[in-house]
Design a protein around this motif. Structure first.
Motif, mmCIF file in Angstrom:
data_model
loop_
_atom_site.group_PDB
_atom_site.id
_atom_site.type_symbol
_atom_site.label_atom_id
_atom_site.label_comp_id
_atom_site.label_asym_id
_atom_site.label_seq_id
_atom_site.Cartn_x
_atom_site.Cartn_y
_atom_site.Cartn_z
ATOM 1 N N VAL A 118 -19.634 -62.457 18.193
ATOM 2 C CA VAL A 118 -18.513 -62.465 17.249
ATOM 3 C C VAL A 118 -17.579 -61.323 17.644
ATOM 4 O O VAL A 118 -18.020 -60.215 17.957
ATOM 5 N N LEU A 119 -16.284 -61.617 17.650
ATOM 6 C CA LEU A 119 -15.268 -60.633 18.007
ATOM 7 C C LEU A 119 -14.318 -60.440 16.843
ATOM 8 O O LEU A 119 -13.969 -61.405 16.155
ATOM 9 N N TYR A 120 -13.888 -59.202 16.634
ATOM 10 C CA TYR A 120 -12.858 -58.897 15.638
ATOM 11 C C TYR A 120 -11.658 -58.352 16.383
ATOM 12 O O TYR A 120 -11.751 -57.352 17.078
ATOM 13 N N LEU A 179 -10.376 -54.345 19.647
ATOM 14 C CA LEU A 179 -11.285 -55.469 19.812
ATOM 15 C C LEU A 179 -12.702 -54.951 19.593
ATOM 16 O O LEU A 179 -13.186 -54.106 20.342
ATOM 17 N N ILE A 180 -13.332 -55.450 18.530
ATOM 18 C CA ILE A 180 -14.686 -55.034 18.176
ATOM 19 C C ILE A 180 -15.652 -56.155 18.525
ATOM 20 O O ILE A 180 -15.459 -57.302 18.115
ATOM 21 N N LEU A 181 -16.685 -55.824 19.276
ATOM 22 C CA LEU A 181 -17.754 -56.759 19.604
ATOM 23 C C LEU A 181 -18.871 -56.545 18.598
ATOM 24 O O LEU A 181 -19.410 -55.439 18.499
ATOM 25 N N HIS A 182 -19.183 -57.550 17.815
ATOM 26 C CA HIS A 182 -20.250 -57.461 16.814
ATOM 27 C C HIS A 182 -21.530 -57.974 17.475
ATOM 28 O O HIS A 182 -21.710 -59.177 17.639
ATOM 29 N N ILE A 183 -22.405 -57.030 17.837
ATOM 30 C CA ILE A 183 -23.619 -57.400 18.579
ATOM 31 C C ILE A 183 -24.869 -57.098 17.763
ATOM 32 O O ILE A 183 -24.848 -56.304 16.831
#
Length: 168
Positions: free
Chosen positions: A102-104, A45-49
């Motif tokens: 946004v989450l990946y 789970l990647i948090l795009h900040i």
């Protein structure tokens, strides 16, 4: 009903690698995904900040990243992008509005396929509308629609029979 049934088990067992990404980092998004792929975690789970993602069209950007994964030898991985800036509902719930960014979500395609098949045998989809199935690309809705059609024909036929019995 939890928002994502696919990662519920991995969350409980600590089998999720949490990562952070922004465009100012020394690594590209693909490099961050490679790190997860080389780990032993089942889910990523990647948090795009830190980047303005409000104008990014989720569907086309998700497709672009998945194409990049294939080009970089990771065709067995599926990336799902969740944007709080997209008006997205499933079974009447705004499933993405509370995301902090946004989450990946990263998973192996085979794991998603297995989880999807297990989920179809549960009551998870009971409150889904036909458009929910279509939006998510779930084929169960076809079987469900046929079942509902047959039930409606049966009910209609019995209703006509009963009405004619009473002279209506």
């Amino acid at each position: 009903m939890p928002i994502c049934p696919f990662i519920a088990g991995d969350l409980q067992t600590g089998n999720i690698k949490f990562m952070v990404y922004n465009s100012d980092m020394d690594k590209s998004l693909i490099e961050v995904i490679k790190e997860w792929n080389e780990s032993n975690f089942k889910t990523g789970l990647i948090l795009h900040i830190g980047d303005d993602m409000k104008t990014i069209k989720r569907q086309s950007y998700q497709k672009f990243i998945n194409e990049q994964l294939k080009e970089n030898g990771m065709k067995d991985i599926k990336l799902l992008m969740f944007s709080p800036f997209e008006d997205f509902k499933v079974a009447g719930l705004k499933t993405r509005k509370k995301a902090p960014c946004v989450l990946y979500n990263l998973a192996k395609k085979k794991d998603l396929f297995e989880a999807s098949n297990k989920l179809k045998k549960t009551k998870w989809y009971d409150n889904f509308l036909t458009e929910d199935f279509k939006r998510l690309g779930i084929k169960k809705h076809k079987k469900l629609l046929w079942f509902l059609l047959i039930i409606n024909i049966y009910i209609h036929k019995n209703l006509i029979h009963r009405l004619s019995f009473y002279g209506v």
